[in-house]
Motif scaffolding. Structure first.
Motif, PDB file in Angstrom:
ATOM      1  N   SER A  65      10.730  12.404   2.561  1.00  0.00           N
ATOM      2  CA  SER A  65      10.162  11.584   1.478  1.00  0.00           C
ATOM      3  C   SER A  65       8.698  11.940   1.270  1.00  0.00           C
ATOM      4  O   SER A  65       7.900  11.971   2.216  1.00  0.00           O
ATOM      5  N   GLN A  66       8.325  12.210   0.021  1.00  0.00           N
ATOM      6  CA  GLN A  66       6.974  12.693  -0.281  1.00  0.00           C
ATOM      7  C   GLN A  66       5.927  11.577  -0.209  1.00  0.00           C
ATOM      8  O   GLN A  66       4.758  11.858   0.040  1.00  0.00           O
ATOM      9  N   ASP A  67       6.305  10.332  -0.461  1.00  0.00           N
ATOM     10  CA  ASP A  67       5.397   9.183  -0.376  1.00  0.00           C
ATOM     11  C   ASP A  67       5.992   8.148   0.584  1.00  0.00           C
ATOM     12  O   ASP A  67       7.189   8.178   0.900  1.00  0.00           O
ATOM     13  N   TYR A  68       5.147   7.229   1.025  1.00  0.00           N
ATOM     14  CA  TYR A  68       5.650   6.076   1.770  1.00  0.00           C
ATOM     15  C   TYR A  68       4.807   4.868   1.398  1.00  0.00           C
ATOM     16  O   TYR A  68       3.670   4.982   0.890  1.00  0.00           O
ATOM     17  N   ALA A  69       5.356   3.699   1.644  1.00  0.00           N
ATOM     18  CA  ALA A  69       4.637   2.452   1.403  1.00  0.00           C
ATOM     19  C   ALA A  69       4.799   1.546   2.610  1.00  0.00           C
ATOM     20  O   ALA A  69       5.864   1.500   3.237  1.00  0.00           O
ATOM     21  N   VAL A  70       3.730   0.846   2.937  1.00  0.00           N
ATOM     22  CA  VAL A  70       3.778  -0.211   3.943  1.00  0.00           C
ATOM     23  C   VAL A  70       3.676  -1.537   3.206  1.00  0.00           C
ATOM     24  O   VAL A  70       2.696  -1.783   2.497  1.00  0.00           O
ATOM     25  N   ILE A  71       4.715  -2.371   3.329  1.00  0.00           N
ATOM     26  CA  ILE A  71       4.704  -3.718   2.737  1.00  0.00           C
ATOM     27  C   ILE A  71       4.473  -4.710   3.880  1.00  0.00           C
ATOM     28  O   ILE A  71       5.316  -4.838   4.781  1.00  0.00           O
TER      29      ILE A  71
ATOM     30  N   LEU B  73       0.862  -1.192   0.000  1.00  0.00           N
ATOM     31  CA  LEU B  73       0.000   0.000   0.000  1.00  0.00           C
ATOM     32  C   LEU B  73       0.898   1.241   0.000  1.00  0.00           C
ATOM     33  O   LEU B  73       1.669   1.458   0.949  1.00  0.00           O
ATOM     34  N   GLU B  74       0.798   2.040  -1.068  1.00  0.00           N
ATOM     35  CA  GLU B  74       1.574   3.278  -1.176  1.00  0.00           C
ATOM     36  C   GLU B  74       0.630   4.465  -1.074  1.00  0.00           C
ATOM     37  O   GLU B  74      -0.470   4.461  -1.642  1.00  0.00           O
TER      38      GLU B  74
END
Length: 540
Positions: free
Chosen positions: A205-211, A137-138
């Motif tokens: 960081s402008q975006d992040y993702a949870v893996i 999910l980004e």
């Protein structure tokens, strides 16, 4: 919201397909081990958008499928022949069998979904994923202050920012074995050693993702240990610490320079006091020497000044006498000049009065000339009228001679003429009538011309008018010679008259300018013109 609008919005602010696809390659090390675990790797991408992730999965050998609610986005996938269809994320997940997918992904989807629905989606993802399967999910990173307070709200379909701690907790709470936070797309314009306030506000960081990874056997999970151990991106805490460290270093440097400055200031103060003492002593010595020298020089200058003043007074007295004499001479010359100017002004005044009288005479003469011109125009109009009437009478006579009544009464006229006297019996009656009419018109015209010729003003105006009509001018000159008004009485020996070419004469081809004629004169002129043209045609 229309699909075309959101598609255009994504194209401008999301970035090009090539850019997004390059950014998503960061996930390849996470999904590559799945190819070793499963022969068939099915993947579902919810909110697939323009299909960048779908295309990347298919290039790496995954059996990918995408769903999206926006028709404009799906059209981009259809153009590229990507396996995408319209559908709801939660309903699609509920319809899938348990442990059927290797990957469930959603890029910039979570921020568009109300949190209860997002919670259900994460729960369903745990169910449909295979052991060691991945949920990706980004979303925009609210930790970046500019993104969280401004850029996030640029998209009108966003619900609210989701902090990374909340999304990580949601995946852990829903039953995933482990999660990994990836901070992405940092925008550092400065070196970490010189981090400024701008980097603190916008450099995170402008975006992040949870893996999130579903539970599996230890061997399977071990394939992913190295990627889960990596650190990704730049956090706000890190940049703030760097900024604080730089500020502390700057303050310490300033303090050191201040301390060094204070020591230098003390040394400078001692030297300055010594210089002041030396300056005071030197000033007293210089002052004493100058005063002594000044007294000597002052005495000498004072004597010289007395001599100069005496000589100067004598020179001034002489100059004053010369100036007085010059002023008296100037006064005499000035008085004489004033008298000459007064005399000249009187002469100018006399000339002005004379010129004013001439102006009045010229105005009176101009009025007289206008009156003469008017009378001349009337005389010429009368002459034209008689000339035209004579031509009209002649036409009537010619018409009468050709009539039946004229032929029938011929014997009667012959008998009447037999008894006529004065030697006119042999002249026909019509001819006699024409002769009488012409004589009458000619006598009137001659009288008019005699009055014009005897008056120099009339004559001058008449000539300036007639030179514009050469044919009429020649005829009037011939009549004047025949009547003895000009030249000799012998009509045969009269001098030939050459009339200048007038391009405005209708006889020579063009219409004249009749703007200076009265309305009556214009009517007579048209009649005269018609009669002359008819006579010219008959002569040809």
């Amino acid at each position: 919201m229309s699909g075309s609008f959101y598609r255009a919005f994504e194209d401008r602010y999301r970035g090009s397909r090539e850019l997004i696809k390059n950014r998503q390659e960061v996930y390849l090390p996470f999904i590559q081990p799945l190819k070793e675990l499963y022969k068939e790797c099915s993947a579902l991408d919810i909110g697939c958008g323009r299909g960048e992730w779908l295309e990347l999965l298919m290039e790496k050998g995954f059996q990918a499928r995408g769903i999206d609610l926006d028709e404009g986005m799906l059209e981009a996938c259809r153009v590229l022949e990507l396996p995408a269809e319209q559908g709801d994320a939660l309903e699609t997940l509920k319809a899938l069998p348990e442990s059927s997918q290797a990957i469930v992904s959603g890029f910039h989807v979570a921020e568009h979904i109300p949190f209860p629905i997002l919670q259900d989606i994460v729960t369903e993802a745990v169910r449909v994923l295979k052991p060691a399967g991945l949920l990706i999910l980004e979303t925009p990173n609210a930790e970046n202050i500019v993104v969280g307070t401004n850029n996030f709200y640029l998209d009108p379909t966003h619900e609210r920012p989701i902090p990374h701690l909340l999304l990580s907790f949601l995946t852990e709470y829903s039953g995933f074995a482990r999660t990994k936070l990836l901070r992405l797309q940092e925008n550092l314009e400065e070196d970490l050693a010189s981090v400024g306030l701008k980097s603190v506000l916008a450099g995170v960081s402008q975006d992040y993702a949870v893996i999130a990874q579903k539970a599996g056997d230890a061997e399977s999970l071990g394939l992913f240990d190295h990627v889960f151990a990596e650190e990704y991106g730049v956090s706000l805490d890190f940049l703030a610490q760097q900024y604080d460290a730089r500020i502390r270093e700057t303050i310490q440097s300033i303090e050191i320079r201040l301390n060094e400055g204070l020591e230098k200031e003390l040394l400078i103060g001692d030297k300055l006091k010594q210089l002041q003492d030396d300056s005071s002593r030197l000033a007293e010595e210089v002052k004493s020497a100058i005063l002594n020298e000044f007294n000597v020089k002052f005495t000498t200058v004072e004597k010289r000044l007395d001599e100069v003043l005496s000589s100067q007074n004598e020179f001034i007295n002489k100059q004053v006498s010369i100036y007085k004499k010059s002023i008296e001479d100037l006064q005499v010359d000035y008085k004489k000049s004033i008298e000459e100017l007064q005399a000249e002004l009187q002469a100018v005044s006399s000339r002005n009065n004379y010129l004013e009288g001439l102006k009045n005479e010229l105005q009176a003469q101009e009025e007289k000339n206008n009156s003469i011109q008017h009378q001349l125009n009337e005389s010429l109009s009368n002459a034209h009228n008689w000339y035209l009437r004579a031509i009209d009478y002649q036409g009537q006579i010619e018409k009468l001679k050709g009539s039946s009544s004229w032929k029938v009464t011929a014997p009667l006229r012959y008998m009447a003429l037999k008894f006529d006297t004065a030697g006119e019996a042999e002249v026909s009656f019509p001819r006699k009538f024409i002769v009488i009419t012409k004589k009458l018109a000619r006598n009137i015209l001659v009288k008019t011309m005699r009055g014009v010729i005897n008056n120099s003003e009339y004559k001058r105006h008449a000539k300036s008018f007639l030179v514009r009509y050469p044919s009429l001018y020649n005829k009037l000159v011939n009549i004047a010679y025949g009547a003895g008004l000009v030249g000799g009485n012998n009509f045969v020996n009269k001098p030939s008259v050459t009339v200048p070419f007038n391009p405005n004469s209708f006889i020579q081809g063009l219409e004249p300018d009749d703007s200076d004629l009265s309305e009556s004169a214009k009517i007579y002129y048209q009649r005269l013109k018609k009669a002359i043209q008819e006579n010219s045609e008959e002569a040809r």
